[in-house]
Structure formats: C-alpha cells, structure tokens
Enzyme design. Sequence first.
Site, mmCIF file in Angstrom:
data_model
loop_
_atom_site.group_PDB
_atom_site.id
_atom_site.type_symbol
_atom_site.label_atom_id
_atom_site.label_comp_id
_atom_site.label_asym_id
_atom_site.label_seq_id
_atom_site.Cartn_x
_atom_site.Cartn_y
_atom_site.Cartn_z
ATOM 1 N N SER B 149 -3.329 3.140 3.321
ATOM 2 C CA SER B 149 -3.578 3.542 2.076
ATOM 3 C C SER B 149 -5.286 2.555 1.587
ATOM 4 C CB SER B 149 -2.712 3.569 1.199
ATOM 5 O OG SER B 149 -2.739 4.494 -0.361
ATOM 6 N N ARG B 218 2.301 6.631 -13.874
ATOM 7 C CA ARG B 218 2.625 6.598 -12.052
ATOM 8 C C ARG B 218 3.313 7.514 -12.472
ATOM 9 N NH1 ARG B 218 3.032 3.393 -8.433
ATOM 10 N NH2 ARG B 218 5.046 3.068 -7.200
ATOM 11 N N ASP B 317 -0.282 15.059 2.988
ATOM 12 C CA ASP B 317 -0.910 13.663 2.266
ATOM 13 C C ASP B 317 -1.672 14.928 1.626
ATOM 14 O OD1 ASP B 317 -2.002 11.752 0.748
ATOM 15 O OD2 ASP B 317 -2.115 10.466 2.581
ATOM 16 N N HIS B 350 1.845 11.235 0.943
ATOM 17 C CA HIS B 350 1.207 9.660 1.355
ATOM 18 C C HIS B 350 1.807 8.882 1.651
ATOM 19 C CE1 HIS B 350 -2.684 6.994 0.806
ATOM 20 N NE2 HIS B 350 -1.882 6.573 0.070
ATOM 21 N N ASP B 351 2.926 8.837 1.004
ATOM 22 C CA ASP B 351 4.437 7.594 0.890
ATOM 23 C C ASP B 351 4.479 7.686 2.581
ATOM 24 O OD1 ASP B 351 3.418 6.281 -1.120
ATOM 25 O OD2 ASP B 351 5.374 6.625 -2.366
#
Lengths: 371, 371
Positions: B149, B218, B317, B350-351
């Site tokens: 990332s 967040r 992603d 993405h994670d």
Amino acid sequence: MTEFIPPGTRWIDLPSPFPMKRGGELHGARIAYETWGTPNAARDNTLLILTGLSPDAHAAANAGNAAPGWWDAMLGAGKPIDTDRWHVVCVNALGSCKGSTGPASNDPRSGEPYRLEFPELSIEDGADAAREVLRALGIERLACVIGNSMGGMNALAFLARHPGVARTHINISGAARALPFSIAIRSLQREAIRLDPKWNEGHYDEDRYPESGMRMARKLGVITYRSALEWDGRFGRVRLDSDRRDDEDPFGLEFEVESYLEAHARRFVRNFDPNCYLYLSRSMDWYDIGESCGGTTDRGLARIRVEKALAIGVHTDILFPLQQQQQIADGLRAGGAEAHFLPLESPQGHDAFLVDFERFGPAVSGFLDSL
Amino acid sequence: MTEFIPPGTRWIDLPSPFPMKRGGELHGARIAYETWGTPNAARDNTLLILTGLSPDAHAAANAGNAAPGWWDAMLGAGKPIDTDRWHVVCVNALGSCKGSTGPASNDPRSGEPYRLEFPELSIEDGADAAREVLRALGIERLACVIGNSMGGMNALAFLARHPGVARTHINISGAARALPFSIAIRSLQREAIRLDPKWNEGHYDEDRYPESGMRMARKLGVITYRSALEWDGRFGRVRLDSDRRDDEDPFGLEFEVESYLEAHARRFVRNFDPNCYLYLSRSMDWYDIGESCGGTTDRGLARIRVEKALAIGVHTDILFPLQQQQQIADGLRAGGAEAHFLPLESPQGHDAFLVDFERFGPAVSGFLDSL
C-alpha cells in the site's frame, strides 16, 4: 423552502390522510409534478418519470418553465423521449424539498416544519404518491414508467404495488434492493450531517445550518456518483493555479479534483434540505423488493407483470453496480416480461445517465420506438 | 503517545539534521523498527518491509514481543517470508505515531509536540529514513524490498533514490503515483478531521480530541479498503438484533455493515494520532515517481534498476486499482528488470494482503523462493 421549487411547478393533493408504509400518515400533503406533450385520444401515450434523490420535477424545458431541466437532452420534441409522441409526467419525490411534501414542509398540526416528526419514509410511499398523481390527472394507464437511480427503486415499487397500471418499464441505474456497500456510503453521508453540531437534531435554520455536514455528504456522494476512470482522464494529477490556492492552509485544496468536489458541494449544500436528505437516503437503505412479498429479491421482481422492460446500467457504477440492473432484467423476465439488460461502457459511473446522452439517448429511444 | 508503541520496539537515530524533501529538517529524529531472523555470513539475506499508513513495525511475533503482528501469517519460521532463511527488517514510517518521529513527537526546539510545525512530509522522506535504518544496522545490500500500500510507494521511492541497495522488489497493492479518485477519498478523510472543531488546527489533547472527525475518516477508509463484493457475501442486508439497536435514535445503526464500520472506527480513533494521519495521508496524494525525474510516471519507473520484481494487486481494490500494479510491473520491466504482474481474485479489496493469505502467501513465497 420555496426557493428550491422551480417556477411552473404544479401540484396535486394527496388523499388526506395519506397512510405511510411504516406507520403514521400525512395530512394535506401534496406532490409536485410537471408535464410535457399531450395525452392522445386513446389516452395510452403517457410516460411517468421517477427521479433520483436530489432532482426536482423540472426534467426539461416546457410551457411553464423555459429553463433547461436536468434531463433536457433526453426529453423534448424530437429527443429520445419524444414529446411529439409521448405525454410525459415527471414527479418530485415524496419526502423531497423541491415542491413535494417532506420533512422541510409545514406540519399542518403544528404549523411548524415537520423536521424529524415527519413519519418514516419508504421507497414504497414514494411509489404510492406517484400513483396518486396519475389518479388526480385522470391517467388510468401508462405506456411506460421510467425510473433513474432512486427512481428506479420507486418504479419497481410502483409496478409491484400497482399492477396493471404500466405496460412497460425502463430502469436506469436502479436497484431492486440496497447492497451493503451502498448502505455503508449512505450511512456515512447521514452521519456526516448528524455529526455537524449545527444539524441540532434537525432543528437548524438558515443562520445556523449544518453546512459542513452537508458538504461532506455531498462530496462523498459525488465520489460515488462518478468514476475513477473518468477522473483519471479528466483531472489526472493537475494542480490548481497558485491564485486559486490558499497558501495559509497547509491542508487546503491543491488538486483540481479537490476543487471540483468543493464546487459541487457548494452548489448543493444550501439547495437541498438536510432533513429531507436524511429521510430519502434512509429510504433507499431500507428498500428490498423481496420484503414486499416476504421472499427474495428475485421472487419480488418475478411477481411484477409488465409486457416489456429494459434495465440499463453502467460498468463504472460503484453505487448501483451493473449486476443490480442485470438482476432486474432477469427478475422481470422470470415474471413473463420481454426484458432486456443493457450494460453501457460509459466512463461516468452512476451519473452517466445525466451526462452520457450519446449512449443513453439511443438506448431509451430504441426501447420507446419499439412500443 | 507512548501507548501506541508496541513493546520490543527498537530505534535508530536519524542523522541530525535530517533534511526533508520539500524543505525543513528534523533534529534528533528516530525511526522505530523490528527484526526477525539473522543476517547470514554473506550478509545478503536481508529483506526490508515498508508498511501501509497505519501499521507499526511489529509485523509478526519475535524475540522482543511474542504478540502476533499485523502480518503474522506471512512472516516467521516456515512462513511465506521464512525467517529461517531471511533476515527481515520492518520499519515504522517516518511521520507515524507508532514509534518513529512524526507530528505527535516532541519538537526538541520547543519541548512540545510538533503538531503542524512538523515539516511537510513526503513519501520520499520515508524512503530516505528507511535507508538510514539499514545504514545504522550495517546492512549494505537488500535481497528484496517489500512494500504494501503506502509502503509500495515508499519502496519505489527507495529504489529510485538509493540505487544499488536492493536486488529485487515486491510491490503489494501499491502505486507509482496517486490517482484522482484516491486523492478525492483521502482529501475527504482529511477534511472530516479538520472540520471537527476539536481538531482545533492540530491543538487537541486527550480530553478534547477530534473523535468524530477521526471516526468519519476511518469509516471512509474501511469502505475503500474492502469491497462491495466481499460485503454482499458477508453482510448482505442483515439487520442488528434489536438489543444492539438504539430505538431512540431514528438514524442510528440498523444494518450489520454499519455496526462493522462503527467497530472498526472505534478501535482506530484513539489509536492513531490525527495530525500524523493528516501528514501521512497528504504524502500519498503528492506521490508521483515521475516527478522525481521531471518526466512521466512510466519514465520514473523505468529508471529503477532491480534484477527481479513482482507487482501484486487485487481485482476488487478501488483505492490502488489493479492497473497501478500493472503499471509498476511494466515500468520496472522497461528498466530492465525481470518483472511480473500478478493480479489476484481476492474479494477483500485493497486490504486483501492483510487477510487473504491463501492467495498472498504463495505469491510472495513463490517469488522469494526463486531468489
């Protein structure tokens, strides 16, 4: 809130009381609408347009208001929705602040705005209100109901709850149920508004207005209405000229894309009522056509009876992704409709139907010409 | 801020002054790191791991701290990054609050936290700081630099600015430049923090802390770190049990996906310093490897000299989309590397590199085994 309402708007009164699906009822409520074209002798050429969350009923220029509307390229004489042939009715959603009764309207019981005293609003209520507009206008049958985005949800609810009214259906970037990604986005938009101290549990006014919360909500909206692909080509990494930057603010606007979001937000913040936004947004999260029949979404769709249908979607839409329009077409086909699914390669994401007329024009006119 | 720092953390002192790319310099700054395994006799078995925005240097359990780390499944004896073979160094990013010097650290000139007096932070500064860690540890050459990332950006900057140090490179869900969609998301996250009155231009404390802004930031992060596809399967439209809902709040949490976001946000809000978040977030927007050579991104990549490289990405992603890892592989190949692009079908967005070890494990071990 009268400044939100375009000139030339007309109204019908909803039956009073007007019962709401989740409980409660409205008294003295009304729905704003506009029309184009004229009904033919057989009275079988009326189209109904149901809109996304924020538009008013002024979809295009007409006799009452010559200003261009939000779908001007699509609607008019010789345009894809050809008003020489069709009589078109566009309805402002129940719960909106653009003429129809909503949380920003006065509650006749108190003489004060409803605010959070407005009953819980569902997509189905919007559909029922649109049905009442037709009744008041003396329209028994629709050639087609067209729904965009949230209006695509309203249109499906309309078809499910009022069978036999519409012969055909065009669903544009709509959905038969809200998915968790979209719920998450909308939940965060609502939280942004509610976290703004000036929202004040719905008791704001012009002087003390949740501008920051609305700005955040709108920016997040615009991010999910457009697409990464479009922005790569449109903005890339271009910076603002130095005279458009605030050198005193170390985290101020720097990239063109940030300025674009800011401009969009500024135009919206004072032009849409925050409580109305909360109600309409939540109504979408609640929507699942399967719940209306105690079954699955597919089952709910298959109970709809229309002759023909077209579900149009866009590859780059992350808010109402393509598989949702595929599901609509498949479900309506299972119910006996001649239903087509048309995925378009527009780069503009969910909002493509508002800008990519090169693709949406022929898609819509092709269907209407076949009727 | 010491509560953010895992036990067993070690530090190196950066050269003082440490010049920053965009101007200014740091005095008495230090970088937190951890290690696993041991250098071999030839001192050619060291791997460097550069992290995403929020992790600390505790990637996995080790002698100093037996608690599992954020990449425990990937790093250890017999694991994909096998510490029986490799000597591994993981660095906490410059500008973070997890041990390395950043905006939450004390400015030695004033004895007070830097806050917004911290110099402008760039991805390149993080790369230079990582280079100093190796120097302090007496490591001349790296077998591989691995970046995830944001760390993928840091790794490319490291390779570009410190040629000849790393033989090979694994870039995981990284990018050679920030794209406008990602800039828009991060800009909105920063705006959420800055709009919180308790942020107070960076002058908050434990009692008056921008909790709402951090929560919004967040939640928006988590929405873009995961994927719609994953959430459809995981949450669907499942509601919270009534005992987990606040009936008094008409816009409170209702769906499981909202509760999931809330729980993620709660864990993060007090565990990451808001000013550090702003600085690291902005550094990503600024990054374009092309700027370092006054040319295009592709040209910047092609100037890098490594023997072998692997760029891994994930179809779902939306923050660092797949074409960015494709661009990295193509660019490094143009520079002479044996570079591979590996798109993975992970649903987790993405994670995925933090959870989908079934796919990422073999991808990483396959590359390392070939060295």
